[in-house]
Design a protein around this motif. Structure first.
Motif, PDB file in Angstrom:
ATOM      1  N   ARG A  62       0.760  -1.191   0.030  1.00 31.90           N
ATOM      2  CA  ARG A  62      -0.031  -0.083   0.069  1.00 31.90           C
ATOM      3  C   ARG A  62       0.921   1.166   0.063  1.00 31.90           C
ATOM      4  NH1 ARG A  62      -2.526  -2.996   4.685  1.00 31.90           N
ATOM      5  NH2 ARG A  62      -4.180  -4.145   4.007  1.00 31.90           N
ATOM      6  N   PRO A 119       0.317   5.469   0.354  1.00 34.82           N
ATOM      7  CA  PRO A 119      -0.395   6.447   0.530  1.00 34.82           C
ATOM      8  C   PRO A 119      -0.417   7.645  -0.487  1.00 34.82           C
ATOM      9  CG  PRO A 119       1.282   6.588   2.099  1.00 34.82           C
ATOM     10  CD  PRO A 119       1.419   5.466   1.316  1.00 34.82           C
ATOM     11  N   THR A 128      -5.458   5.827  -1.218  1.00 32.83           N
ATOM     12  CA  THR A 128      -4.468   4.731  -1.014  1.00 32.83           C
ATOM     13  C   THR A 128      -4.354   4.070  -2.544  1.00 32.83           C
ATOM     14  OG1 THR A 128      -5.122   4.501   1.355  1.00 32.83           O
ATOM     15  CG2 THR A 128      -3.909   2.644   0.280  1.00 32.83           C
TER      16      THR A 128
END
Length: 453
Positions: free
Chosen positions: A127, A129, A139
Motif C-alpha cells: 500500500r 498512501p 491509497t
C-alpha cells in the motif's frame, strides 16, 4: 571483484551468480522507466480529466509489480467532486469502476484501507498512501506476484504514482472550481452587458424625451407668440383699419352730395382702397401664423429667424447673425426670444415704423441681441416710462419694456434703450456667456448712452 561490483551496482552476489541479479535489477529499472513513461503520457492528457490519469496509475502500478490487481481508493471527505472514487485493474478484466462488482479479495482490501490499515506485508499486498499537503487523501494498493518482497525502489515508484494521482485530483478540483468561477464570471459579464444595453436604451429614451420636451417648450413659446400677435392684430389693428375704411366710405358718400367735390371723392376712394389692402395684408399675416411647427430642437438663431418671419408683413424686418454660434440653454433661448418678440410687437404697433432689423452677435464671453427700427419712438420717453413701470408695476402701463429688462437681468445681463441709426429706437440686450441665470435683485439696469446701430 565482488566488492567492486557491489559498490557499482548495489548487487550482492557470489562469484558465479552476480549476472542473474544484475539482469533482474536491470529489468526492474526498465520497469520503473516504463511506469514513469506511462504516467508522464497520462499527465499531458489531464485536460481530459483526472480519470484518464488515474487509470494509467493503476495500470502502471499493476504492470510494474506484475500484480494480480491494483486498486486506487480516494479517502472519504477528500475531493468531493471527484468521480470515480474507486478504480481497480486486473490482468484480464481491464479497469473496474465502483465497488459493486469488485472481487471478494479486493472488497476486503477496501474495507481494510477504510479501517485505517497500515502498509501491508510486502510479501502479499503493498500500500502506498496518496499524500497532498501533508495529509493522506487516498491509497494505492497492489497485490503483487513477485517471488520476493518488492525492493525500496519499487515502493518509491508506487509512492510516485500515488502522489501523482493525488496531484492530478487536486489540479482537477482546482480546474473545476476555476471553471465554475469562469462560468459565473461569464454569466455576470452577460448580465452586465444586458444591463449596459438596457441603460443605453433608457438613456436614449431619456434623451428623446428631453428632446421632445425641448421641442414642446419651443412650440409653446412660438404658439404663445403667434396667438398674442394674431389676437392683437385681429382685435386692434384689423378692427381699426376696418373702421377707418368704413369711415372713409361714409365720408366718400357724403362728399358725393357736395358740389365740386369730385376730386375729394376720388382721394377718399383711393384712401379706402389703401385701407382695404392693409386689411388683406393683416389677414394674410394672421394666416401665416398657422404654419406647422418644427419637429426638432432649434437654435437661438433659428428661433429668432422664425420670429422675424412672423412679424414680417407691413413691417420689413431683416435678421442677421454675426460671430461663431455658441451654446445657449433652453430657458435662456426662451427668455431672449420672448424679449425680442415683445420688442418687435412694440415696433409694429406703437412705433409707426416701416423697417426694422434684428442682429444676433456672438462675441468672446458675451452675446448681443439688437432690435432697431426707423419709427418715431423717443428713447428718453421710453426710459422714463420704464423707470416708472419698475417702480409701480401694478398700473399695467409699459409693462412690456419692464418684462424685457427683467428677462435680461434674469440671465445676468442688461438691456439698453438708445437712438437707432435708422432714426427710431434701438433696444440692445447684452448677456454674458456662458449663460448663468440669476435671480433678479432690483430695478433692471437701463443704459442711455447713444451709440450707432
Amino acid at each position: 571483484m565482488n566488492l567492486e561490483l557491489e559498490s557499482l551496482t548495489g548487487i550482492r552476489s557470489g562469484k558465479r551468480s552476480y549476472y542473474r541479479e544484475y539482469m533482474r535489477s536491470d529489468e526492474r529499472l526498465h520497469g520503473t522507466l516504463r511506469a514513469m513513461d506511462a504516467i508522464s503520457q497520462a499527465v499531458v492528457r489531464t485536460v481530459e480529466g483526472p480519470r484518464e490519469l488515474l487509470q494509467e496509475v493503476v495500470h502502471a502500478a499493476r504492470s510494474h509489480l506484475d500484480a494480480d490487481w491494483a486498486l486506487l481508493l480516494i479517502a472519504a471527505g477528500e475531493f468531493p467532486g471527484a468521480r470515480p472514487r474507486c478504480l481497480m485493474t486486473t490482468r484480464d478484466r481491464g479497469v473496474e469502476v465502483g465497488e459493486d462488482d469488485l472481487p471478494l479479495e479486493v472488497r476486503r482490501e477496501v474495507e481494510a484501507v477504510r479501517a485505517g490499515a497500515v502498509p501491508g506485508d510486502r510479501a502479499q499486498c503493498v500500500r502506498a498512501p496518496m499524500m497532498l499537503e501533508g495529509r493522506v487523501v487516498g491509497t494505492l494498493s497492489v497485490r503483487h506476484r513477485l517471488r520476493e518482497e518488492p525492493a525500496d525502489a519499487d515502493i518509491a515508484v508506487l509512492r510516485i504514482l500515488a502522489n501523482q494521482a493525488a496531484v492530478s485530483l487536486h489540479t482537477s478540483e482546482q480546474f473545476q472550481a476555476g471553471l465554475l468561477l469562469h462560468r459565473r464570471a461569464q454569466r455576470l459579464n452577460a448580465e452586465t452587458e444586458a444591463q449596459r444595453r438596457d441603460l443605453n436604451e433608457r438613456d436614449t429614451a431619456l434623451r428623446h424625451a428631453e428632446h421632445r420636451l425641448q421641442v414642446a417648450a419651443q412650440r409653446e413659446l412660438v404658439d404663445e407668440e403667434r396667438q398674442r400677435i394674431a389676437r392683437e392684430l385681429h382685435d386692434t389693428v384689423t378692427q381699426q383699419v376696418l373702421s377707418v375704411g368704413m369711415a372713409l366710405e361714409i365720408a366718400r358718400g357724403d362728399a358725393a352730395q357736395l358740389a365740386g367735390a369730385a376730386a375729394l371723392e376720388q382721394r377718399l376712394a383711393g384712401t379706402r382702397d389703401v385701407a382695404g389692402h392693409a386689411v388683406e395684408q393683416l389677414r394674410q399675416a394672421i394666416f401665416a401664423l398657422r404654419q406647422p411647427h418644427s419637429d426638432r430642437v432649434q437654435s437661438l438663431a433659428e428661433l429668432l429667424e422664425s420670429l422675424v418671419v412672423q412679424h414680417s408683413g407691413p413691417l420689413a424686418v431683416r435678421f442677421r447673425v454675426e460671430g461663431v454660434e455658441q451654446e445657449v440653454p433652453e430657458q435662456a433661448r426662451h427668455d431672449l426670444v420672448r424679449a425680442v418678440g415683445e420688442a418687435l410687437f412694440n415696433v409694429t404697433v406703437h412705433a409707426g415704423a416701416t423697417r426694422a432689423y434684428v442682429r444676433l452677435v456672438y462675441r468672446t464671453g458675451e452675446l448681443r441681441l439688437i432690435v432697431a427700427d426707423d419709427g418715431d419712438g423717443d428713447p428718453a420717453h421710453l426710459r422714463r416710462h420704464l423707470r416708472l413701470a419698475s417702480r409701480a408695476p401694478g398700473d399695467g402701463r409699459h409693462r412690456g419694456l419692464a418684462n424685457m429688462a427683467e428677462r435680461a437681468e434674469r440671465l445676468g445681463g442688461t438691456m439698453s434703450v438708445r437712438r437707432a441709426r435708422l432714426g427710431g429706437v434701438r433696444v440692445e440686450f447684452r448677456i454674458p456667456l456662458p449663460v448663468e441665470p440669476v435671480e433678479p435683485a432690483g430695478v433692471p439696469a437701463i443704459a442711455g448712452r447713444k451709440e450707432p446701430a
